[in-house]
Design an enzyme around this catalytic site. Structure first.
Site, PDB file in Angstrom:
ATOM      1  N   HIS A  28      78.861   3.882  45.824  1.00 46.20           N
ATOM      2  CA  HIS A  28      78.918   5.331  45.577  1.00 46.20           C
ATOM      3  C   HIS A  28      77.925   6.010  46.509  1.00 46.20           C
ATOM      4  O   HIS A  28      76.723   5.732  46.437  1.00 46.20           O
ATOM      5  CB  HIS A  28      78.562   5.641  44.115  1.00 46.20           C
ATOM      6  CG  HIS A  28      79.522   5.050  43.138  1.00 46.20           C
ATOM      7  ND1 HIS A  28      80.632   5.716  42.676  1.00 46.20           N
ATOM      8  CD2 HIS A  28      79.562   3.821  42.549  1.00 46.20           C
ATOM      9  CE1 HIS A  28      81.308   4.940  41.836  1.00 46.20           C
ATOM     10  NE2 HIS A  28      80.671   3.779  41.746  1.00 46.20           N
ATOM     11  N   ARG A  30      78.101   9.568  46.899  1.00 44.09           N
ATOM     12  CA  ARG A  30      78.047  10.987  46.519  1.00 44.09           C
ATOM     13  C   ARG A  30      78.425  11.849  47.732  1.00 44.09           C
ATOM     14  O   ARG A  30      79.131  11.400  48.609  1.00 44.09           O
ATOM     15  CB  ARG A  30      76.684  11.365  45.929  1.00 44.09           C
ATOM     16  CG  ARG A  30      76.147  10.397  44.873  1.00 44.09           C
ATOM     17  CD  ARG A  30      77.087  10.139  43.719  1.00 44.09           C
ATOM     18  NE  ARG A  30      76.427   9.336  42.668  1.00 44.09           N
ATOM     19  CZ  ARG A  30      77.073   8.621  41.788  1.00 44.09           C
ATOM     20  NH1 ARG A  30      78.393   8.537  41.803  1.00 44.09           N
ATOM     21  NH2 ARG A  30      76.423   7.952  40.857  1.00 44.09           N
ATOM     22  N   ASN A  54      84.858   9.024  43.153  1.00 42.02           N
ATOM     23  CA  ASN A  54      84.596   9.839  41.945  1.00 42.02           C
ATOM     24  C   ASN A  54      83.611  10.968  42.228  1.00 42.02           C
ATOM     25  O   ASN A  54      82.576  11.095  41.592  1.00 42.02           O
ATOM     26  CB  ASN A  54      84.127   8.962  40.774  1.00 42.02           C
ATOM     27  CG  ASN A  54      82.851   8.194  41.046  1.00 42.02           C
ATOM     28  OD1 ASN A  54      82.529   7.895  42.199  1.00 42.02           O
ATOM     29  ND2 ASN A  54      82.114   7.866  40.004  1.00 42.02           N
ATOM     30  N   LYS A 112      91.600   3.943  43.376  1.00 49.43           N
ATOM     31  CA  LYS A 112      90.753   3.562  42.246  1.00 49.43           C
ATOM     32  C   LYS A 112      91.321   4.079  40.939  1.00 49.43           C
ATOM     33  O   LYS A 112      91.614   5.269  40.803  1.00 49.43           O
ATOM     34  CB  LYS A 112      89.345   4.135  42.469  1.00 49.43           C
ATOM     35  CG  LYS A 112      88.334   3.808  41.378  1.00 49.43           C
ATOM     36  CD  LYS A 112      87.874   2.366  41.436  1.00 49.43           C
ATOM     37  CE  LYS A 112      86.943   2.009  40.278  1.00 49.43           C
ATOM     38  NZ  LYS A 112      85.574   2.483  40.468  1.00 49.43           N
ATOM     39  N   HIS A 149      88.534   0.176  37.372  1.00 48.25           N
ATOM     40  CA  HIS A 149      87.407   0.219  36.431  1.00 48.25           C
ATOM     41  C   HIS A 149      87.965  -0.324  35.118  1.00 48.25           C
ATOM     42  O   HIS A 149      88.680   0.372  34.406  1.00 48.25           O
ATOM     43  CB  HIS A 149      86.852   1.637  36.263  1.00 48.25           C
ATOM     44  CG  HIS A 149      85.659   1.660  35.356  1.00 48.25           C
ATOM     45  ND1 HIS A 149      84.373   1.844  35.810  1.00 48.25           N
ATOM     46  CD2 HIS A 149      85.547   1.453  34.016  1.00 48.25           C
ATOM     47  CE1 HIS A 149      83.528   1.766  34.789  1.00 48.25           C
ATOM     48  NE2 HIS A 149      84.221   1.527  33.693  1.00 48.25           N
ATOM     49  N   HIS A 187      83.431  -4.662  39.494  1.00 49.76           N
ATOM     50  CA  HIS A 187      82.214  -4.958  38.722  1.00 49.76           C
ATOM     51  C   HIS A 187      82.535  -5.703  37.424  1.00 49.76           C
ATOM     52  O   HIS A 187      82.250  -5.208  36.324  1.00 49.76           O
ATOM     53  CB  HIS A 187      81.385  -3.705  38.462  1.00 49.76           C
ATOM     54  CG  HIS A 187      82.157  -2.458  38.112  1.00 49.76           C
ATOM     55  ND1 HIS A 187      83.041  -2.390  37.072  1.00 49.76           N
ATOM     56  CD2 HIS A 187      82.175  -1.237  38.686  1.00 49.76           C
ATOM     57  CE1 HIS A 187      83.550  -1.178  37.010  1.00 49.76           C
ATOM     58  NE2 HIS A 187      83.045  -0.458  37.995  1.00 49.76           N
ATOM     59  N   LEU A 232      77.665   1.301  33.732  1.00 49.51           N
ATOM     60  CA  LEU A 232      78.966   0.977  33.140  1.00 49.51           C
ATOM     61  C   LEU A 232      79.793   0.152  34.122  1.00 49.51           C
ATOM     62  O   LEU A 232      79.839   0.517  35.299  1.00 49.51           O
ATOM     63  CB  LEU A 232      79.724   2.245  32.768  1.00 49.51           C
ATOM     64  CG  LEU A 232      79.195   2.978  31.528  1.00 49.51           C
ATOM     65  CD1 LEU A 232      79.875   4.329  31.370  1.00 49.51           C
ATOM     66  CD2 LEU A 232      79.386   2.128  30.272  1.00 49.51           C
ATOM     67  N   ASP A 260      78.190  -1.580  43.584  1.00 47.32           N
ATOM     68  CA  ASP A 260      78.280  -0.452  42.632  1.00 47.32           C
ATOM     69  C   ASP A 260      76.983   0.339  42.621  1.00 47.32           C
ATOM     70  O   ASP A 260      76.599   0.896  41.590  1.00 47.32           O
ATOM     71  CB  ASP A 260      78.650  -0.928  41.218  1.00 47.32           C
ATOM     72  CG  ASP A 260      79.183   0.217  40.358  1.00 47.32           C
ATOM     73  OD1 ASP A 260      79.584   1.261  40.930  1.00 47.32           O
ATOM     74  OD2 ASP A 260      79.193   0.083  39.133  1.00 47.32           O
ATOM     75  N   HIS A 264      71.689   8.459  40.963  1.00 47.67           N
ATOM     76  CA  HIS A 264      71.624   9.676  40.144  1.00 47.67           C
ATOM     77  C   HIS A 264      70.192  10.200  40.227  1.00 47.67           C
ATOM     78  O   HIS A 264      69.251   9.397  40.212  1.00 47.67           O
ATOM     79  CB  HIS A 264      71.906   9.364  38.667  1.00 47.67           C
ATOM     80  CG  HIS A 264      73.315   8.975  38.371  1.00 47.67           C
ATOM     81  ND1 HIS A 264      74.334   9.887  38.220  1.00 47.67           N
ATOM     82  CD2 HIS A 264      73.890   7.748  38.193  1.00 47.67           C
ATOM     83  CE1 HIS A 264      75.470   9.254  37.948  1.00 47.67           C
ATOM     84  NE2 HIS A 264      75.229   7.949  37.945  1.00 47.67           N
ATOM     85  N   ALA A 276      75.239   6.883  33.700  1.00 47.82           N
ATOM     86  CA  ALA A 276      75.338   5.445  33.984  1.00 47.82           C
ATOM     87  C   ALA A 276      75.197   5.207  35.475  1.00 47.82           C
ATOM     88  O   ALA A 276      75.774   5.942  36.283  1.00 47.82           O
ATOM     89  CB  ALA A 276      76.692   4.928  33.511  1.00 47.82           C
TER      90      ALA A 276
HETATM   91  O1  DOR Z   1      77.315   2.684  36.276  1.00 49.29           O
HETATM   92  C1  DOR Z   1      78.228   3.268  36.840  1.00 49.29           C
HETATM   93  N1  DOR Z   1      78.002   4.311  37.663  1.00 49.29           N
HETATM   94  N2  DOR Z   1      79.483   2.880  36.606  1.00 49.29           N
HETATM   95  C2  DOR Z   1      80.528   3.562  37.069  1.00 49.29           C
HETATM   96  O2  DOR Z   1      81.632   3.180  36.796  1.00 49.29           O
HETATM   97  C3  DOR Z   1      80.342   4.806  37.845  1.00 49.29           C
HETATM   98  C4  DOR Z   1      79.041   4.844  38.481  1.00 49.29           C
HETATM   99  C5  DOR Z   1      78.686   6.216  38.989  1.00 49.29           C
HETATM  100  O3  DOR Z   1      79.493   6.821  39.701  1.00 49.29           O
HETATM  101  O4  DOR Z   1      77.586   6.705  38.694  1.00 49.29           O
HETATM  102 ZN    ZN Z   2      81.405   2.178  40.716  1.00 46.80          ZN
END
Ligand code: DOR
Ligand code: ZN
Length: 357
Positions: A28, A30, A54, A112, A149, A187, A232, A260, A264, A276
């Site tokens: 990820h 962002r 995402n 995805k 997922h 994952h 997650l 993964d 954040h 998560a």
């Molecule tokens: O821990 C996670 N963070 N699991 C996910 O499926 C999404 C990811 C996120 O985009 O922060």
């Molecule tokens: Zn992910």
């Protein structure tokens, strides 16, 4: 298969390991200003990385994926060679034409599946796979990979059982209904998921994160609530972690590296309702070296990190190599993320391996 070259201080204790440059099959990044803070860490380690879609709003079209690719590339430091591999975000409305456009672009390697409500920014995800038949048919025909997922949602299923139940209720019937569809259980976190992938038909694989290899669910509650260990699918019992280590280090081609890494800002994690995700890209390959070393399986790292993924996706392994050294370093307490800070995995403590310059 070429074996990773290793130099050892004494039998069983390697100081240095060289391997074909690895790829990250699940990351990820962002968007916006954050890209400049997180893309360089991945580009310093990996030659290619699958960029998850995402975002807000999610990347649902080929045009959006190609524009996102350009923004990621703009954040790659000069001189680094790094290829983002793009994905689309599957919705109930994704059409076969979009799948064909994605394939024709040559830049998008997969789609995805986020069950709606399963995780971060999954609100636009799939509410009913029955509505995705046209898209899945087209993916099967075009050879685009479905990245899953693998968790059910809903109050009736315990959060620790959501992967197992997804495998039974959703994944198994999906593989039967689309016998030519290539699927990655992203994952994977449970013995049930690993066993399922091991026994599945051809064209089914799984990624494994470093944090699920290194931590069990006690890490979420160690002396108090640890939001920086919340992800997650959530961390599982020790017996599941042990099976993941076995799958990653056992030389099985169906399992490969996907960090993964999910940045954040600190305030979004240290909150009454924390997000998560663990940020691991700053030590994206070094953490796997730790996990493999603990299992006495450093010689299996190259297959897992550098060969199995390309083989599954029908790509060549990278040509260049990297060298990892047993040189512990301390991870900073925080790292920048846009105008904010994040708390990286292992903040204030050590990672046992470093990349040789
Ligand atoms: O821990 C996670 N963070 N699991 C996910 O499926 C999404 C990811 C996120 O985009 O922060
Ligand atoms: Zn992910």
């Amino acid at each position: 298969m070429r074996e990773a070259s290793t130099r050892s201080r004494q039998p069983g204790s390697l100081d240095e390991i060289s391997l074909v440059r690895p790829d990250d099959w699940h990351a990820h990044f962002r968007d916006g200003a954050v890209l400049a803070d997180v893309v360089p860490a991945s580009a310093a380690r990996f030659a290619r990385a699958v960029a998850m879609p995402n975002l807000l709003p999610p990347v649902t079209t080929t045009g959006a994926a190609l524009a996102y690719r350009d923004r990621i590339l703009a954040a790659v430091p000069p001189g680094a060679a790094f290829e983002p591999l793009m994905t689309l975000y599957l919705t109930d409305d994704t059409g076969a034409d979009e799948i064909r456009r994605a394939t024709a672009s040559g830049r998008i390697i997969g789609v995805k599946l986020y069950p709606a409500g399963a995780t971060t920014n999954s609100a636009h995800g799939v509410t009913d796979l029955g509505r995705c038949g046209a898209a899945l048919d087209a993916m099967q025909e075009c050879g685009l990979v479905l990245m899953v997922h693998g968790e059910v949602t809903g109050e009736d299923v315990d959060v620790f059982d959501r992967e197992r139940v997804f495998v039974e209720r959703t994944l198994a019937p999906l593989l039967d209904r689309f016998p030519g569809l290539k699927v990655v259980l992203e994952h994977v976190t449970t013995a049930d998921g690993v066993e399922f992938v091991r026994g599945a038909r051809d064209g089914v694989a799984a990624t494994i994160t470093a944090h699920h290899l290194l931590l069990n669910r006690n890490a979420i509650f160690e002396g108090g609530l640890r939001p920086h260990h919340y992800c997650l699918p959530v961390l599982k019992r020790e017996r599941h972690r042990a099976v993941l280590v076995d799958a990653a280090t056992g030389g099985e081609g169906r399992f490969f590296l996907g960090t993964d890494s999910a940045p954040h800002p600190r305030h979004a994690k240290e909150s009454a309702c924390g997000c998560a995700g663990l940020y691991t890209a700053h030590a994206g390959i070094e953490l796997y070296a730790e996990a493999f070393e603990r299992a006495g399986a450093l010689d299996a790292l190259e297959g897992f990190a550098s060969r199995n993924g390309p083989a599954f996706y029908g790509l060549e392994p990278n040509r260049e190599t990297i060298t990892l050294r047993r040189e512990p370093r301390t991870v900073p307490n925080t790292m920048p993320i846009g105008d904010d800070v994040l708390v990286p995995f292992r903040a204030g403590s050590r990672v046992g391996w470093s990349i040789a310059p």
